[in-house]
Design a protein around this motif. Sequence first.
Motif, mmCIF file in Angstrom:
data_model
loop_
_atom_site.group_PDB
_atom_site.id
_atom_site.type_symbol
_atom_site.label_atom_id
_atom_site.label_comp_id
_atom_site.label_asym_id
_atom_site.label_seq_id
_atom_site.Cartn_x
_atom_site.Cartn_y
_atom_site.Cartn_z
ATOM 1 N N GLY A 131 0.829 -1.198 0.000
ATOM 2 C CA GLY A 131 0.000 0.000 0.000
ATOM 3 C C GLY A 131 0.860 1.244 0.000
ATOM 4 O O GLY A 131 2.098 1.161 0.036
ATOM 5 N N PRO A 132 0.234 2.420 -0.015
ATOM 6 C CA PRO A 132 0.987 3.676 0.001
ATOM 7 C C PRO A 132 1.874 3.814 1.248
ATOM 8 O O PRO A 132 2.891 4.497 1.211
ATOM 9 N N ASP A 133 1.492 3.124 2.331
ATOM 10 C CA ASP A 133 2.273 3.159 3.567
ATOM 11 C C ASP A 133 3.413 2.144 3.581
ATOM 12 O O ASP A 133 4.168 2.059 4.542
ATOM 13 N N GLY A 134 3.539 1.343 2.511
ATOM 14 C CA GLY A 134 4.600 0.356 2.410
ATOM 15 C C GLY A 134 4.271 -0.987 3.020
ATOM 16 O O GLY A 134 5.063 -1.916 2.951
ATOM 17 N N LYS A 135 3.087 -1.113 3.621
ATOM 18 C CA LYS A 135 2.692 -2.375 4.252
ATOM 19 C C LYS A 135 2.048 -3.301 3.222
ATOM 20 O O LYS A 135 1.428 -2.841 2.265
ATOM 21 N N PRO A 136 2.184 -4.632 3.411
ATOM 22 C CA PRO A 136 1.577 -5.589 2.485
ATOM 23 C C PRO A 136 0.062 -5.414 2.410
ATOM 24 O O PRO A 136 -0.585 -5.101 3.408
ATOM 25 N N VAL A 137 -0.496 -5.601 1.223
ATOM 26 C CA VAL A 137 -1.936 -5.458 1.013
ATOM 27 C C VAL A 137 -2.550 -6.855 0.899
ATOM 28 O O VAL A 137 -2.244 -7.600 -0.032
ATOM 29 N N TYR A 138 -3.397 -7.194 1.860
ATOM 30 C CA TYR A 138 -4.079 -8.488 1.894
ATOM 31 C C TYR A 138 -5.341 -8.438 1.030
ATOM 32 O O TYR A 138 -6.051 -7.444 1.016
ATOM 33 N N ALA A 139 -5.595 -9.514 0.294
ATOM 34 C CA ALA A 139 -6.805 -9.678 -0.523
ATOM 35 C C ALA A 139 -6.939 -8.651 -1.642
ATOM 36 O O ALA A 139 -8.040 -8.300 -2.026
ATOM 37 N N ALA A 140 -5.810 -8.184 -2.174
ATOM 38 C CA ALA A 140 -5.865 -7.347 -3.376
ATOM 39 C C ALA A 140 -6.158 -8.269 -4.554
ATOM 40 O O ALA A 140 -5.698 -9.410 -4.596
ATOM 41 N N THR A 141 -6.935 -7.800 -5.509
ATOM 42 C CA THR A 141 -7.280 -8.583 -6.688
ATOM 43 C C THR A 141 -6.339 -8.222 -7.830
ATOM 44 O O THR A 141 -6.137 -7.041 -8.122
ATOM 45 N N ILE A 142 -5.785 -9.255 -8.470
ATOM 46 C CA ILE A 142 -4.871 -9.048 -9.591
ATOM 47 C C ILE A 142 -5.436 -9.776 -10.799
ATOM 48 O O ILE A 142 -5.727 -10.969 -10.730
ATOM 49 N N LYS A 143 -5.590 -9.036 -11.905
ATOM 50 C CA LYS A 143 -6.144 -9.600 -13.139
ATOM 51 C C LYS A 143 -5.160 -9.401 -14.277
ATOM 52 O O LYS A 143 -4.488 -8.375 -14.352
ATOM 53 N N VAL A 144 -5.121 -10.391 -15.182
ATOM 54 C CA VAL A 144 -4.270 -10.292 -16.365
ATOM 55 C C VAL A 144 -4.962 -10.991 -17.526
ATOM 56 O O VAL A 144 -5.614 -12.020 -17.356
ATOM 57 N N HIS A 145 -4.843 -10.388 -18.711
ATOM 58 C CA HIS A 145 -5.336 -10.986 -19.951
ATOM 59 C C HIS A 145 -4.113 -11.331 -20.783
ATOM 60 O O HIS A 145 -3.274 -10.471 -21.046
ATOM 61 N N ILE A 146 -4.017 -12.600 -21.203
ATOM 62 C CA ILE A 146 -2.852 -13.066 -21.954
ATOM 63 C C ILE A 146 -3.312 -13.577 -23.315
ATOM 64 O O ILE A 146 -4.195 -14.430 -23.394
ATOM 65 N N ALA A 147 -2.709 -13.042 -24.370
ATOM 66 C CA ALA A 147 -2.926 -13.551 -25.731
ATOM 67 C C ALA A 147 -1.600 -14.164 -26.161
ATOM 68 O O ALA A 147 -0.548 -13.542 -26.043
ATOM 69 N N TYR A 148 -1.644 -15.400 -26.645
ATOM 70 C CA TYR A 148 -0.421 -16.086 -27.029
ATOM 71 C C TYR A 148 -0.709 -17.044 -28.179
ATOM 72 O O TYR A 148 -1.849 -17.170 -28.618
ATOM 73 N N GLY A 149 0.341 -17.705 -28.647
ATOM 74 C CA GLY A 149 0.184 -18.596 -29.792
ATOM 75 C C GLY A 149 0.280 -17.798 -31.080
ATOM 76 O O GLY A 149 0.429 -16.576 -31.078
ATOM 77 N N PHE A 150 0.184 -18.472 -32.210
ATOM 78 C CA PHE A 150 0.311 -17.831 -33.513
ATOM 79 C C PHE A 150 -0.742 -16.736 -33.674
ATOM 80 O O PHE A 150 -1.935 -16.989 -33.605
ATOM 81 N N GLY A 151 -0.288 -15.506 -33.832
ATOM 82 C CA GLY A 151 -1.187 -14.373 -34.013
ATOM 83 C C GLY A 151 -2.010 -14.014 -32.783
ATOM 84 O O GLY A 151 -2.954 -13.251 -32.868
ATOM 85 N N GLY A 152 -1.651 -14.559 -31.621
ATOM 86 C CA GLY A 152 -2.397 -14.263 -30.396
ATOM 87 C C GLY A 152 -3.759 -14.911 -30.356
ATOM 88 O O GLY A 152 -4.664 -14.440 -29.675
ATOM 89 N N ILE A 153 -3.916 -16.032 -31.087
ATOM 90 C CA ILE A 153 -5.231 -16.674 -31.188
ATOM 91 C C ILE A 153 -5.668 -17.335 -29.880
ATOM 92 O O ILE A 153 -6.857 -17.421 -29.589
ATOM 93 N N ARG A 154 -4.727 -17.770 -29.063
ATOM 94 C CA ARG A 154 -5.083 -18.360 -27.765
ATOM 95 C C ARG A 154 -5.162 -17.255 -26.731
ATOM 96 O O ARG A 154 -4.362 -16.339 -26.714
ATOM 97 N N ARG A 155 -6.143 -17.378 -25.851
ATOM 98 C CA ARG A 155 -6.353 -16.335 -24.840
ATOM 99 C C ARG A 155 -6.528 -16.973 -23.466
ATOM 100 O O ARG A 155 -7.076 -18.065 -23.342
ATOM 101 N N LEU A 156 -6.054 -16.252 -22.470
ATOM 102 C CA LEU A 156 -6.117 -16.732 -21.102
ATOM 103 C C LEU A 156 -6.368 -15.539 -20.188
ATOM 104 O O LEU A 156 -5.647 -14.544 -20.253
ATOM 105 N N ASP A 157 -7.405 -15.609 -19.380
ATOM 106 C CA ASP A 157 -7.693 -14.564 -18.389
ATOM 107 C C ASP A 157 -7.520 -15.170 -17.006
ATOM 108 O O ASP A 157 -8.175 -16.165 -16.678
ATOM 109 N N LEU A 158 -6.641 -14.568 -16.206
ATOM 110 C CA LEU A 158 -6.378 -15.060 -14.857
ATOM 111 C C LEU A 158 -6.716 -13.984 -13.839
ATOM 112 O O LEU A 158 -6.539 -12.790 -14.095
ATOM 113 N N GLU A 159 -7.169 -14.430 -12.676
ATOM 114 C CA GLU A 159 -7.474 -13.521 -11.567
ATOM 115 C C GLU A 159 -7.120 -14.234 -10.273
ATOM 116 O O GLU A 159 -7.458 -15.401 -10.085
#
Length: 105
Positions: free
Chosen positions: A16-44
């Motif tokens: 956090g802004p105070d430098g302390k660890p943040v519990y239960a923060a949500t992290i999301k990412v969208h991944i496109a990979y493979g030939f031309g980005g045809i494969r997709r993966l969404d992780l949370e």
Amino acid sequence: MDGGAGPCSLELTVAGPDGKPVYAATIKVHIAYGFGGIRRLDLEAGTNTDGKVKFTGLPARVHRPPLEFHVSKDQFVGVATYDPAAECEAKSGITVATPKAQEGR
């Protein structure tokens, strides 16, 4: 969190802004990979009590790197970037902050 799409991994530590660890923060990412980005993966996933989360099974090559990991917790947000082609097994820290639009309220 295992994406099951490759050999790479990223361990994120969210503070956090105070430098302390943040519990239960949500992290999301969208991944496109493979030939031309045809494969997709969404992780949370959520951080543990130490503010950490590890994404494994990420592809070594992605479409349009770097990947953007979007972090949110209450009114705080942040973004971490990661290019698995440059560093397959990485550790990164990110500090979340209040969005600029909300600072004036």
